[in-house]
Design a protein around this motif. Structure first.
Motif, PDB file in Angstrom:
ATOM      1  N   PRO A   4     -10.870  10.623  -0.468  1.00 60.22           N
ATOM      2  CA  PRO A   4     -11.426  10.910  -1.788  1.00 60.22           C
ATOM      3  C   PRO A   4     -12.764  10.203  -1.980  1.00 60.22           C
ATOM      4  O   PRO A   4     -12.989   9.133  -1.459  1.00 60.22           O
ATOM      5  CB  PRO A   4     -10.374  10.372  -2.757  1.00 60.22           C
ATOM      6  CG  PRO A   4      -9.558   9.426  -1.958  1.00 60.22           C
ATOM      7  CD  PRO A   4      -9.658   9.841  -0.527  1.00 60.22           C
ATOM      8  N   SER A   5     -13.646  10.849  -2.719  1.00 60.68           N
ATOM      9  CA  SER A   5     -14.948  10.240  -2.990  1.00 60.68           C
ATOM     10  C   SER A   5     -14.793   9.137  -4.021  1.00 60.68           C
ATOM     11  O   SER A   5     -13.781   9.035  -4.699  1.00 60.68           O
ATOM     12  CB  SER A   5     -15.922  11.299  -3.506  1.00 60.68           C
ATOM     13  OG  SER A   5     -15.593  11.673  -4.833  1.00 60.68           O
ATOM     14  N   SER A   6     -15.830   8.307  -4.130  1.00 58.46           N
ATOM     15  CA  SER A   6     -15.776   7.229  -5.117  1.00 58.46           C
ATOM     16  C   SER A   6     -15.723   7.798  -6.537  1.00 58.46           C
ATOM     17  O   SER A   6     -15.145   7.195  -7.427  1.00 58.46           O
ATOM     18  CB  SER A   6     -16.955   6.273  -4.958  1.00 58.46           C
ATOM     19  OG  SER A   6     -18.173   6.959  -5.146  1.00 58.46           O
ATOM     20  N   ASP A   7     -16.318   8.992  -6.731  1.00 57.76           N
ATOM     21  CA  ASP A   7     -16.225   9.632  -8.042  1.00 57.76           C
ATOM     22  C   ASP A   7     -14.781   9.990  -8.365  1.00 57.76           C
ATOM     23  O   ASP A   7     -14.331   9.833  -9.493  1.00 57.76           O
ATOM     24  CB  ASP A   7     -17.086  10.898  -8.105  1.00 57.76           C
ATOM     25  CG  ASP A   7     -18.572  10.587  -8.210  1.00 57.76           C
ATOM     26  OD1 ASP A   7     -18.922   9.435  -8.543  1.00 57.76           O
ATOM     27  OD2 ASP A   7     -19.379  11.499  -7.946  1.00 57.76           O
ATOM     28  N   ASP A   8     -14.041  10.481  -7.346  1.00 60.29           N
ATOM     29  CA  ASP A   8     -12.622  10.789  -7.541  1.00 60.29           C
ATOM     30  C   ASP A   8     -11.854   9.525  -7.906  1.00 60.29           C
ATOM     31  O   ASP A   8     -10.976   9.551  -8.750  1.00 60.29           O
ATOM     32  CB  ASP A   8     -12.007  11.388  -6.267  1.00 60.29           C
ATOM     33  CG  ASP A   8     -12.502  12.796  -5.981  1.00 60.29           C
ATOM     34  OD1 ASP A   8     -13.050  13.442  -6.888  1.00 60.29           O
ATOM     35  OD2 ASP A   8     -12.327  13.238  -4.828  1.00 60.29           O
ATOM     36  N   GLY A   9     -12.196   8.412  -7.258  1.00 61.69           N
ATOM     37  CA  GLY A   9     -11.540   7.140  -7.543  1.00 61.69           C
ATOM     38  C   GLY A   9     -11.801   6.681  -8.960  1.00 61.69           C
ATOM     39  O   GLY A   9     -10.899   6.217  -9.651  1.00 61.69           O
ATOM     40  N   ARG A  10     -13.048   6.831  -9.403  1.00 67.77           N
ATOM     41  CA  ARG A  10     -13.381   6.440 -10.785  1.00 67.77           C
ATOM     42  C   ARG A  10     -12.663   7.332 -11.789  1.00 67.77           C
ATOM     43  O   ARG A  10     -12.174   6.857 -12.808  1.00 67.77           O
ATOM     44  CB  ARG A  10     -14.891   6.495 -11.016  1.00 67.77           C
ATOM     45  CG  ARG A  10     -15.621   5.273 -10.517  1.00 67.77           C
ATOM     46  CD  ARG A  10     -17.052   5.241 -11.021  1.00 67.77           C
ATOM     47  NE  ARG A  10     -17.859   6.346 -10.535  1.00 67.77           N
ATOM     48  CZ  ARG A  10     -18.519   6.358  -9.377  1.00 67.77           C
ATOM     49  NH1 ARG A  10     -18.459   5.322  -8.580  1.00 67.77           N
ATOM     50  NH2 ARG A  10     -19.221   7.405  -9.017  1.00 67.77           N
ATOM     51  N   THR A  11     -12.602   8.617 -11.482  1.00 65.72           N
ATOM     52  CA  THR A  11     -11.915   9.553 -12.372  1.00 65.72           C
ATOM     53  C   THR A  11     -10.444   9.196 -12.475  1.00 65.72           C
ATOM     54  O   THR A  11      -9.876   9.169 -13.574  1.00 65.72           O
ATOM     55  CB  THR A  11     -12.086  11.004 -11.866  1.00 65.72           C
ATOM     56  OG1 THR A  11     -13.480  11.310 -11.849  1.00 65.72           O
ATOM     57  CG2 THR A  11     -11.351  11.987 -12.747  1.00 65.72           C
TER      58      THR A  11
END
Length: 143
Positions: A4-11
């Motif tokens: 998962p991308s870091s954006d997915d992690g933040r989401t």
């Protein structure tokens, strides 16, 4: 295949924060939150367990919070997550538990967090709190 991308992690962290705090403040039921958690992929469940464990640590849970939270969670006091959270000091390796224990761990962690966070909101943030997660709109105020 990539992770998962870091954006997915933040989401996921934002979503987790919302779900957990809504449960803690009575805006969402524990069963609804458990349904959300159960719908996640196993790797995501581990991430959520780590995140919720950090919330519990930040709320400075006590052994009494652990016992009260376990009682609210619907999980047996002898289950691994229940025993771990009631230790003094608590153990936080919930994401390392077998996947068959993850739902129990989520229920225990969120319930214990709810107890500790309610205590802290009542004692320390009463009326003058700048924590956004302590000021969620009531269910009737949500869009």
């Amino acid at each position: 295949m990539t992770g998962p991308s870091s954006d997915d992690g933040r989401t996921l962290r934002r979503e987790t924060e919302g779900v957990v705090n809504e449960i803690a403040q009575g805006l969402r039921t524990l069963d609804d939150g458990t349904g959300w958690f159960s719908g996640l992929a196993p790797a995501r469940r581990q991430e959520v367990l780590q995140e919720v464990a950090s919330y519990a640590m930040q709320a400075h849970i006590t052994a009494a919070d652990g016992r009260a939270g376990v009682a609210r969670s619907g999980v047996k006091p002898t289950a691994n997550p229940s025993v771990m959270i009631c230790m003094d000091p608590p153990r936080y390796g919930f994401a390392s538990l077998p996947s068959t224990e993850h739902v129990k761990a989520f229920r225990v962690l969120v319930s214990v967090f709810a107890v500790a966070d309610t205590r802290r909101r009542t004692m320390y943030c009463k009326g003058d709190c700048g924590h956004a997660w302590h000021n969620l709109p009531a269910a009737t105020e949500q869009p």
